[in-house]
Design an enzyme around this catalytic site. Structure first.
Site, mmCIF file in Angstrom:
data_model
loop_
_atom_site.group_PDB
_atom_site.id
_atom_site.type_symbol
_atom_site.label_atom_id
_atom_site.label_comp_id
_atom_site.label_asym_id
_atom_site.label_seq_id
_atom_site.Cartn_x
_atom_site.Cartn_y
_atom_site.Cartn_z
ATOM 1 N N THR A 112 -43.262 -3.587 0.203
ATOM 2 C CA THR A 112 -42.615 -2.292 0.391
ATOM 3 C C THR A 112 -43.094 -1.356 -0.703
ATOM 4 O O THR A 112 -43.697 -1.784 -1.695
ATOM 5 C CB THR A 112 -41.078 -2.420 0.375
ATOM 6 O OG1 THR A 112 -40.498 -1.250 0.955
ATOM 7 C CG2 THR A 112 -40.538 -2.600 -1.048
ATOM 8 N N CYS A 122 -35.700 3.989 -4.993
ATOM 9 C CA CYS A 122 -35.024 2.866 -4.343
ATOM 10 C C CYS A 122 -35.195 1.581 -5.145
ATOM 11 O O CYS A 122 -36.031 1.482 -6.035
ATOM 12 C CB CYS A 122 -35.581 2.658 -2.939
ATOM 13 S SG CYS A 122 -35.265 4.012 -1.794
ATOM 14 N N HIS A 129 -34.452 -3.367 0.617
ATOM 15 C CA HIS A 129 -34.905 -2.053 0.138
ATOM 16 C C HIS A 129 -33.762 -1.082 0.386
ATOM 17 O O HIS A 129 -33.454 -0.777 1.539
ATOM 18 C CB HIS A 129 -36.158 -1.631 0.906
ATOM 19 C CG HIS A 129 -36.743 -0.315 0.476
ATOM 20 N ND1 HIS A 129 -38.088 -0.029 0.608
ATOM 21 C CD2 HIS A 129 -36.188 0.804 -0.048
ATOM 22 C CE1 HIS A 129 -38.323 1.203 0.172
ATOM 23 N NE2 HIS A 129 -37.175 1.723 -0.220
#
Length: 216
Positions: free
Chosen positions: A53, A58, A75
């Protein structure tokens, strides 16, 4: 006799039920099938594959049980849903969604437990929380604080982390070995990621959470 191509690119093992819709492709550099997760998603595997990712503000938690060979990554953008004016962290009666850290962490851990993992064996690694958004509030630091607090409260230990700073990250996790590859991204990529996260943040704040969580 297997061809060289078949040896280099094995057939993908069937994914864990419920994760068939997560995008997964062969990564020739890693020599692994690689699942790509987006904000609000998580992925669990019991196969020798990678999970990747891209993170700005985040957070992703990479968690595995090395004994039974299951692991996963989440995530999330915001620590908690406070749309009802109160904290919903670990509230079994609260409607939550995986975009919130409280639900994202429990969803990942519960999914691992269903595949035979044990809480006392879980290895936790944290990544992300970069200070890249210019939205009047610091999104990254609360995410970091939440993730660390959650891990401590649940009785786990952070085995490794790469958090904070003014950089986005590309994270590649190999649950079978527990190895994580982290790349700090360039300024241009930082702007692009910040724009995407600002759009996602607006959608997250405007849309109330939904769904139920089963706590173990």
């Amino acid at each position: 006799m297997l061809s060289a191509h078949a040896t280099e690119r094995p057939d993908r093992t069937k994914p864990v039920p419920g994760f068939e819709d997560i995008a997964c492709s062969w990564d020739a550099g890693l020599k692994h099938w690689c699942a790509k997760i987006l904000p609000g998603e998580f992925y669990i595997t019991r196969s020798d594959e990678a999970i990747t990712t891209v993170l700005g503000s985040c957070i992703s938690a990479c968690i595995r049980d090395p004994l039974v060979g299951v692991g996963g990554m989440n995530h999330f953008m915001l620590p908690e849903d406070t749309t009802q004016g109160k904290s919903t962290w670990l509230d079994a009666d609260a409607g939550l969604a995986t975009r919130y850290g409280s639900f994202a962490m429990e969803s990942l851990i519960n999914g691992l437990l269903k595949l035979g993992a044990r809480r006392e064996r879980l290895e936790v690694k944290l990544f992300g929380g970069g200070h890249i958004l210019d939205v009047g509030i610091d999104v990254g630091e609360p995410n970091i604080e939440f993730a660390r607090r959650f891990v401590k409260t649940e009785g786990y230990v952070v085995a490794a982390e790469d958090v904070g700073l003014n950089v986005p990250r590309r994270v590649v996790y190999l649950p079978t070995s527990g190895k994580v590859r982290v790349k700090h991204l360039r300024t241009l990529e930082c702007r692009e990621i910040a724009q995407r996260e600002q759009q996602y943040l607006r959608k997250t704040v405007d849309k109330p959470a939904a769904g139920e969580i089963e706590l173990f």
